[in-house]
Design a protein around this motif. Structure first.
Motif, PDB file in Angstrom:
ATOM      1  N   PHE A  52     -71.897  66.983  52.914  1.00 55.54           N
ATOM      2  CA  PHE A  52     -71.086  66.657  51.744  1.00 55.54           C
ATOM      3  C   PHE A  52     -70.535  65.247  51.931  1.00 55.54           C
ATOM      4  CE2 PHE A  52     -71.051  71.298  51.947  1.00 55.54           C
ATOM      5  CZ  PHE A  52     -71.635  71.544  50.723  1.00 55.54           C
ATOM      6  N   THR A  53     -70.826  64.384  50.972  1.00 52.71           N
ATOM      7  CA  THR A  53     -70.463  62.962  51.073  1.00 52.71           C
ATOM      8  C   THR A  53     -69.831  62.513  49.756  1.00 52.71           C
ATOM      9  OG1 THR A  53     -72.740  62.417  50.437  1.00 52.71           O
ATOM     10  CG2 THR A  53     -72.217  62.355  52.791  1.00 52.71           C
ATOM     11  N   ASP A  54     -68.671  63.046  49.471  1.00 59.00           N
ATOM     12  CA  ASP A  54     -68.002  62.672  48.232  1.00 59.00           C
ATOM     13  C   ASP A  54     -67.466  61.245  48.316  1.00 59.00           C
ATOM     14  OD1 ASP A  54     -68.050  64.903  46.208  1.00 59.00           O
ATOM     15  OD2 ASP A  54     -67.516  65.996  48.026  1.00 59.00           O
ATOM     16  N   HIS A  55     -67.235  60.691  47.132  1.00 54.74           N
ATOM     17  CA  HIS A  55     -66.871  59.279  46.996  1.00 54.74           C
ATOM     18  C   HIS A  55     -65.457  58.951  47.469  1.00 54.74           C
ATOM     19  CE1 HIS A  55     -70.242  57.762  44.610  1.00 54.74           C
ATOM     20  NE2 HIS A  55     -70.260  58.954  44.022  1.00 54.74           N
ATOM     21  N   ILE A  56     -65.359  57.813  48.146  1.00 53.09           N
ATOM     22  CA  ILE A  56     -64.078  57.175  48.428  1.00 53.09           C
ATOM     23  C   ILE A  56     -64.112  55.859  47.653  1.00 53.09           C
ATOM     24  CG2 ILE A  56     -62.580  56.136  50.171  1.00 53.09           C
ATOM     25  CD1 ILE A  56     -62.823  59.134  50.547  1.00 53.09           C
ATOM     26  N   GLU A  57     -63.293  55.756  46.635  1.00 56.53           N
ATOM     27  CA  GLU A  57     -63.267  54.570  45.775  1.00 56.53           C
ATOM     28  C   GLU A  57     -61.914  53.885  45.903  1.00 56.53           C
ATOM     29  OE1 GLU A  57     -65.947  53.642  44.294  1.00 56.53           O
ATOM     30  OE2 GLU A  57     -67.128  55.478  44.208  1.00 56.53           O
ATOM     31  N   HIS A  58     -61.929  52.607  46.221  1.00 58.62           N
ATOM     32  CA  HIS A  58     -60.687  51.849  46.319  1.00 58.62           C
ATOM     33  C   HIS A  58     -60.513  50.835  45.200  1.00 58.62           C
ATOM     34  CE1 HIS A  58     -60.553  53.637  50.307  1.00 58.62           C
ATOM     35  NE2 HIS A  58     -59.265  53.415  50.230  1.00 58.62           N
ATOM     36  N   ASN A  59     -61.498  50.723  44.335  1.00 63.47           N
ATOM     37  CA  ASN A  59     -61.397  49.802  43.210  1.00 63.47           C
ATOM     38  C   ASN A  59     -60.608  50.491  42.091  1.00 63.47           C
ATOM     39  OD1 ASN A  59     -61.848  48.292  40.855  1.00 63.47           O
ATOM     40  ND2 ASN A  59     -63.768  47.498  41.661  1.00 63.47           N
ATOM     41  N   PRO A  60     -59.450  49.950  41.707  1.00 62.03           N
ATOM     42  CA  PRO A  60     -58.638  50.591  40.666  1.00 62.03           C
ATOM     43  C   PRO A  60     -59.351  50.731  39.325  1.00 62.03           C
ATOM     44  CG  PRO A  60     -57.375  48.899  41.790  1.00 62.03           C
ATOM     45  CD  PRO A  60     -58.793  48.772  42.267  1.00 62.03           C
ATOM     46  N   ALA A  61     -60.414  49.956  39.094  1.00 63.29           N
ATOM     47  CA  ALA A  61     -61.160  50.049  37.838  1.00 63.29           C
ATOM     48  C   ALA A  61     -62.116  51.236  37.820  1.00 63.29           C
ATOM     49  CB  ALA A  61     -61.941  48.754  37.601  1.00 63.29           C
ATOM     50  N   ASP A  62     -62.369  51.832  38.972  1.00 59.94           N
ATOM     51  CA  ASP A  62     -63.341  52.921  39.059  1.00 59.94           C
ATOM     52  C   ASP A  62     -62.700  54.245  38.662  1.00 59.94           C
ATOM     53  OD1 ASP A  62     -66.214  53.370  40.556  1.00 59.94           O
ATOM     54  OD2 ASP A  62     -64.935  55.144  40.604  1.00 59.94           O
ATOM     55  N   GLU A  63     -63.468  55.076  37.948  1.00 57.82           N
ATOM     56  CA  GLU A  63     -62.938  56.384  37.524  1.00 57.82           C
ATOM     57  C   GLU A  63     -62.631  57.289  38.715  1.00 57.82           C
ATOM     58  OE1 GLU A  63     -65.665  58.753  35.230  1.00 57.82           O
ATOM     59  OE2 GLU A  63     -67.298  58.396  36.633  1.00 57.82           O
ATOM     60  N   GLY A  64     -63.235  57.006  39.850  1.00 58.06           N
ATOM     61  CA  GLY A  64     -62.997  57.811  41.037  1.00 58.06           C
ATOM     62  C   GLY A  64     -61.847  57.317  41.905  1.00 58.06           C
ATOM     63  N   TYR A  65     -61.182  56.250  41.475  1.00 62.61           N
ATOM     64  CA  TYR A  65     -60.066  55.690  42.244  1.00 62.61           C
ATOM     65  C   TYR A  65     -58.990  56.754  42.439  1.00 62.61           C
ATOM     66  CZ  TYR A  65     -56.134  52.569  43.334  1.00 62.61           C
ATOM     67  OH  TYR A  65     -55.058  51.949  43.932  1.00 62.61           O
ATOM     68  N   ARG A  66     -58.672  57.017  43.716  1.00 63.54           N
ATOM     69  CA  ARG A  66     -57.671  58.017  44.100  1.00 63.54           C
ATOM     70  C   ARG A  66     -58.006  59.427  43.610  1.00 63.54           C
ATOM     71  NH1 ARG A  66     -51.991  54.701  43.622  1.00 63.54           N
ATOM     72  NH2 ARG A  66     -52.474  53.273  45.315  1.00 63.54           N
ATOM     73  N   TYR A  67     -59.277  59.692  43.347  1.00 55.99           N
ATOM     74  CA  TYR A  67     -59.688  61.000  42.854  1.00 55.99           C
ATOM     75  C   TYR A  67     -59.763  62.029  43.983  1.00 55.99           C
ATOM     76  CZ  TYR A  67     -62.314  64.351  40.024  1.00 55.99           C
ATOM     77  OH  TYR A  67     -62.705  65.467  39.333  1.00 55.99           O
ATOM     78  N   LEU A  68     -60.290  61.610  45.120  1.00 55.84           N
ATOM     79  CA  LEU A  68     -60.522  62.540  46.224  1.00 55.84           C
ATOM     80  C   LEU A  68     -59.234  62.886  46.960  1.00 55.84           C
ATOM     81  CD1 LEU A  68     -62.584  64.054  48.058  1.00 55.84           C
ATOM     82  CD2 LEU A  68     -62.657  61.988  49.454  1.00 55.84           C
TER      83      LEU A  68
END
Length: 180
Positions: A52-68
């Motif tokens: 399992f390799t879910d996303h780590i997003e640090h770009n505030p423009a990304d929909e996944g930002y702070r999602y995980l």
């Protein structure tokens, strides 16, 4: 899973896949599946490993930002290990986007107990690759100067910076701009 790969015209070599090391679950903004369902499917297909390799997003423009929620993610992995660990090897990992842009944050994740770390590029500069889809491109003035060559050139420059940084096990999406 077996795939026939043509090596020489008229001759094929069969490859058997034993692992899936790039998966996203409900813990990623782009995931839809639960880990238990993915384990059942992997077992049914004869896989020996799933990571399992879910996303780590640090770009505030990304929909996944702070999602995980990383703690809940790890707990969920432990639950499926308890349930399915006798049938399939379950590995824990992450897909870290633009590690060269966020090296301090990346370093913190490298210190965690992970089996697999994927490095990837989803943005060139501060523009998400998904914005180069034809549906978006005509509606954004800031994309008008981006030729296909410019997108690929900038993408591969970002990819090279990620490679130079290193620290990951897998480099994903060599041809990510092609999707859009």
């Amino acid at each position: 899973i077996t795939a026939a790969i043509p090596i020489v015209p008229g001759r094929e070599k069969k490859l058997t896949f034993i692992a899936d090391t790039h998966t996203h679950t409900i813990f990623s903004a782009d995931g839809r599946d639960h880990m238990a369902d993915m384990c059942r499917e992997a077992i049914a297909k004869g896989l020996k490993y799933i990571c399992f390799t879910d996303h780590i997003e640090h770009n505030p423009a990304d929909e996944g930002y702070r999602y995980l929620n990383f703690d809940l993610y790890l707990e969920a992995i432990e639950r499926v290990k308890d349930e399915f660990g006798d049938k399939i090897n379950i590995l824990k990992g992450i897909e870290f986007s633009e590690p060269h842009v966020y090296p301090r944050e990346f370093e913190k994740f490298l210190a965690r107990d992970l089996d697999v770390v994927i490095g990837s590029i989803h943005y060139i500069g501060n523009i998400g690759l998904h914005y180069f889809d034809r549906a978006y491109a005509g509606s954004r003035d800031d994309l008008r100067d981006y030729t296909r060559e410019k997108v690929y050139d900038q993408y591969y420059r970002e990819l090279l910076e990620t490679v130079k940084l290193g620290g990951f096990d897998i480099l994903a999406h060599f041809d990510n701009p092609k999707r859009y």
